[in-house]
Every structure is written in C-alpha cells, then in structure tokens.
Design an enzyme around this catalytic site. Structure first.
Site, PDB file in Angstrom:
ATOM      1  N   MET A   1      -3.800   7.106   8.373  1.00 24.51           N
ATOM      2  CA  MET A   1      -4.183   6.082   9.353  1.00 24.51           C
ATOM      3  C   MET A   1      -4.752   4.888   8.592  1.00 24.51           C
ATOM      4  O   MET A   1      -5.745   5.020   7.865  1.00 24.51           O
ATOM      5  CB  MET A   1      -5.219   6.655  10.312  1.00 24.51           C
ATOM      6  CG  MET A   1      -4.768   7.891  11.067  1.00 24.51           C
ATOM      7  SD  MET A   1      -3.162   7.700  11.857  1.00 24.51           S
ATOM      8  CE  MET A   1      -3.605   6.610  13.195  1.00 24.51           C
TER       9      MET A   1
ATOM     10  N   ASP B   1      -8.766   4.251   4.920  1.00 23.42           N
ATOM     11  CA  ASP B   1      -7.522   4.980   5.226  1.00 23.42           C
ATOM     12  C   ASP B   1      -7.787   6.478   5.102  1.00 23.42           C
ATOM     13  O   ASP B   1      -8.450   6.920   4.149  1.00 23.42           O
ATOM     14  CB  ASP B   1      -6.415   4.600   4.236  1.00 23.42           C
ATOM     15  CG  ASP B   1      -6.057   3.122   4.317  1.00 23.42           C
ATOM     16  OD1 ASP B   1      -5.177   2.691   3.559  1.00 23.42           O
ATOM     17  OD2 ASP B   1      -6.687   2.410   5.139  1.00 23.42           O
ATOM     18  N   HIS B   2      -7.255   7.265   6.038  1.00 27.12           N
ATOM     19  CA  HIS B   2      -7.461   8.710   5.946  1.00 27.12           C
ATOM     20  C   HIS B   2      -6.351   9.447   6.675  1.00 27.12           C
ATOM     21  O   HIS B   2      -5.722   8.922   7.586  1.00 27.12           O
ATOM     22  CB  HIS B   2      -8.821   9.086   6.554  1.00 27.12           C
ATOM     23  CG  HIS B   2      -8.956   8.697   7.992  1.00 27.12           C
ATOM     24  ND1 HIS B   2      -9.283   7.410   8.390  1.00 27.12           N
ATOM     25  CD2 HIS B   2      -8.782   9.392   9.135  1.00 27.12           C
ATOM     26  CE1 HIS B   2      -9.317   7.348   9.705  1.00 27.12           C
ATOM     27  NE2 HIS B   2      -9.022   8.523  10.180  1.00 27.12           N
ATOM     28  N   GLU B   3      -6.173  10.694   6.259  1.00 29.93           N
ATOM     29  CA  GLU B   3      -5.127  11.536   6.832  1.00 29.93           C
ATOM     30  C   GLU B   3      -5.516  11.973   8.253  1.00 29.93           C
ATOM     31  O   GLU B   3      -6.696  11.960   8.606  1.00 29.93           O
ATOM     32  CB  GLU B   3      -4.918  12.788   5.958  1.00 29.93           C
ATOM     33  CG  GLU B   3      -4.419  12.520   4.545  1.00 29.93           C
ATOM     34  CD  GLU B   3      -5.550  12.085   3.611  1.00 29.93           C
ATOM     35  OE1 GLU B   3      -6.719  11.997   4.050  1.00 29.93           O
ATOM     36  OE2 GLU B   3      -5.238  11.803   2.438  1.00 29.93           O
TER      37      GLU B   3
END
Ligand code: RIB
Ligand code: CA
Length: 312
Positions: free
Chosen positions: A202, A239-241
């Site tokens: 994301m 940003d991260h999963e």
C-alpha cells in the site's frame, strides 16, 4: 444466496489488516459470512474478539456469530505483534464499544459443528496463527475436507520472514499448529508473506484512495496508523504490505491468482528456524499438500479492496 455466493468461515487474530479483510468479506456482494472464529495473535485474545465485534458492527453485520478460540498457541506462550498494530490491535483509534458479546460456544467446537453439520457448504479463510484450526484437527483430522477450500495467510514461500530472517508471524507464533494444518487432508491455498511483499504494498496513492472511500475508508486508515508509523521507522517510508486483505481477496476471487504451484509444505518448529515454511523436494517425492500462490494481480486486488471500503 445466488449460485455465485461464497459462504465463508473466517478465523482471525483481529488486528488492523484482519479488520480490513473482514470488511472485504462482509461487503462483498457475492459473499456471506457464516461465522468468525477468533484466535490470539496480533494482540491478546480479548482485544482480537473486541476488534472483530467492532468491525462487524461498523458494516451492520451483527447477525454474524463471533466465537472465541484459543488464547495462546498449542505449546508456546503467546507472543503478539502489539508493537506493529498497537496494544489494542487498532492503533489506539477511537472506536465505539461493541454492540454485543461474542457467542458462548468455543470457536473450536463451532468449527467442528459447522464442518460436521454443513459439510461442503463453506470456504475457510485463516488470517492468524493456526491454533484454533489445529486444535479442531486434533479432534477431527478430516476437518478441512469438510470445507470447499481453505485459504491461509501464513508462511513465506521464499523463506523470507517478517518476524525475523525466515519466519512470517502467523507461522512463527504457532509453528506446531501450522505444521499440523499443512499436513492435514483437504484443499488448501497459502498466501504467504512473499506474495504480499510483491503484490500488495500500500503506497501513498493507495492510502489517498482509501481515505476517499468514505467513513469505512477512514476507519481502515485510522486503525493502521501505527502500521504506517512502524514502516516509516523500519524503512523510512509508510508503504507497507497488506497480507490479510490479500488472502481474503483470493478467497473471494481466484482470478486474482497469476502464478501458483503445488508443494509439499513443511513448517520448522526448532528454535533457530521456528516458523520457516519450506517445500520438501526430497526423494522419494512426496505428494503436494498446499497450493502456493507466488504472484497476485495487484491492480485487481486493490480494485476489490477499494470497492469493499467504499461499500460498492
Ligand atoms: O505476517 C502477517 C500476518 O500476521 C497477518 O495476518 C497479520 O494480521 C498478522 O496476523
Ligand atoms: Ca492476521
């Protein structure tokens, strides 16, 4: 229910990404949620239960039974991810109290009863450590054969972890449970940390679209504040999963699977490599036990996510 309707049983350690995955199921036009079973993981059990009930309230799904399961792994003390999701699992967001209590029946008994009394009618989706599922399997080894399919957010097909060098959190918290589930008969699909790193990150523009989705989007953003902050601390960017929504998206729409293969998957339970999930390609060749997804349709995943958050 239309003939396209999927009926889901969802096992969850309701942290912030689990909550968004629950909303994707609750809001999907071709999906009904038969039950939610809760397991300790991201945060202690009572917070996971509270978060599941709050999420169901948010989207008007108070009729869906929520069952309380194991408060710790099969053999090990509970180790949570409170440092990532916040002590409450929802970044300390200001949330209303749940409108109801969880159901009285234990989650393991609920899983056994639903499988026995409604065989072949439901899809099982697991979003947390597999302690509930493994316990049910110890009672009924055929449990997973009584579901149409089991989709699991667990492990990492490339052996690159998020808890440490080799272990993904759900496999690491309760590796004995994961090993039992991988070995059990029944159609299973693994959505691992590898494909989450590859196809579900994301980014700022995605967060903007989430916020534009309205009140549910605001909720989905608020409850992941600490995940974003953790990512900034770790990687210098927010940003991260998005692992559990990825697993849920596949369970709701298999056309999102771009690449997958079948492997005989094992889980390490020793201390040094605890939670490592790996394929046994040794001889004599062993029958595959799990379909492992290695590439997802990122745009398709995100389109499903945004549609669910905007209530479309
Ligand atoms: O490793 C990611 C998984 O661990 C997700 O299910 C997240 O919610 C945590 O349970
Ligand atoms: Ca989870």
């Amino acid at each position: 229910m239309t003939d396209r309707t999927r009926s889901l049983v969802i096992d969850t350690d309701t942290g912030s990404d689990d909550a968004v995955a629950l909303i994707m199921a609750f809001n999907h036009p071709d999906c009904t949620v038969r039950a939610v079973t809760v397991v300790a993981g991201n945060v202690p059990l009572e917070s996971c239960v509270r978060n599941a009930l709050i999420t169901a309230d948010l989207v008007g799904q108070q009729q869906v039974p929520v069952f309380v399961g194991l408060h710790k792994p099969l053999l090990r003390p509970l180790e949570t991810a409170a440092g990532i999701h916040g002590d409450d699992g929802m970044s300390g967001a200001q949330l209303p109290d749940p409108s109801r209590q969880a159901d009285r029946q234990h989650a393991v008994q609920a899983l056994l009863d639903i499988a026995d009394q409604e065989p072949g009618q439901h899809i099982l989706v697991t979003l947390g450590p597999l302690s509930n599922i493994a316990t049910a399997l110890l009672i009924d080894p055929q449990l997973l054969t009584k579901f149409q399919h089991t989709y699991m957010m667990v492990g990492a097909a490339d052996g690159i972890g998020n808890v440490n060098a080799v272990a993904e959190f759900n496999a690491w918290v309760d590796p004995e449970a994961a090993a039992l589930v991988f070995a059990a008969p029944g159609a299973k699909t693994m959505i691992g940390w590898d494909v989450c790193r590859k196809n579900t990150v994301m980014r700022a523009e995605d967060e903007t679209r989430i916020l534009a989705a309205g009140p549910i989007g605001q909720f989905a953003s608020d409850i992941r504040r600490q995940v974003r902050e953790f990512s900034i601390e770790l990687n210098g960017a927010s940003d991260h999963e998005f692992p559990d929504p990825a697993a849920m998206a596949v369970a709701l729409d298999e056309s999102l699977i771009v690449e997958s293969d079948y492997r005989h998957m094992l889980v390490s339970t020793d201390e040094q490599t605890r939670g490592l999930t790996f394929a046994d390609y040794g001889l004599p060749a062993k029958a595959p036990t799990v379909r492992v997804i290695t590439t997802l349709d990122e745009a398709g995943f995100k389109a499903q996510l945004f549609a669910a958050l905007s209530g479309l």
